[in-house]
Design a protein around this motif. Structure first.
Motif, PDB file in Angstrom:
ATOM      1  N   VAL A   1     -16.325 -70.089 -91.722  1.00  0.00           N
ATOM      2  CA  VAL A   1     -15.779 -69.885 -92.884  1.00  0.00           C
ATOM      3  C   VAL A   1     -16.884 -69.191 -94.019  1.00  0.00           C
TER       4      VAL A   1
ATOM      5  N   LEU B   1     -16.585 -65.554 -95.535  1.00  0.00           N
ATOM      6  CA  LEU B   1     -16.642 -65.341 -97.144  1.00  0.00           C
ATOM      7  C   LEU B   1     -17.417 -64.389 -97.255  1.00  0.00           C
TER       8      LEU B   1
ATOM      9  N   VAL C   1     -19.922 -73.188 -99.748  1.00  0.00           N
ATOM     10  CA  VAL C   1     -19.729 -73.325 -98.367  1.00  0.00           C
ATOM     11  C   VAL C   1     -20.949 -73.429 -97.728  1.00  0.00           C
TER      12      VAL C   1
END
Length: 117
Positions: A22, A26, A38
């Motif tokens: 993720v 991103l 994150v």
């Protein structure tokens, strides 16, 4: 108590795997602020993995060299994760570090489950 450490260790590896993917996506699509959040959560997972892994290693597997190898490879995974996300944040070439982190993470997980002996 040992089962709790094992579950925390396995669960944090799983979460780290997802957070790496993720976070990388991103950063690649330009969502740096969310990517940084994150990335911080990924670092927390890394700390949990190291603490629980070291505890289990020194409590239960002191004579098993394979688990020491797993620990060292796990630290290399964390290094590759940091390099992949750092370079992705700066929009530099990072695919090799990302793929390397994922591949080495799979190897470490397979060693942990004793698939690779």
């Amino acid at each position: 108590m040992s089962n709790a450490f094992l579950e925390a260790h396995v669960g944090s590896w799983e979460v780290a795997f997802i957070l790496l993917i993720v976070g990388y996506i991103l950063f690649r699509i330009g969502k740096e602020k969310v990517g940084n959040i994150v990335h911080m959560f990924l670092r927390v997972m890394m700390v949990i993995v190291v603490v629980t892994g070291a505890w289990m290693l020194f409590k239960f597997h002191t004579g098993d060299v394979l688990y020491y190898v797993k620990g060292v490879l796990g630290l290399f995974v964390f290094g590759l994760m940091e390099m992949a996300l750092g370079r992705a944040r700066r929009q530099e070439a990072s695919t090799g570090f990302f793929v390397g982190a994922l591949a080495l993470m799979v190897v470490v997980i397979l060693i942990g489950y004793r698939v690779i002996v």
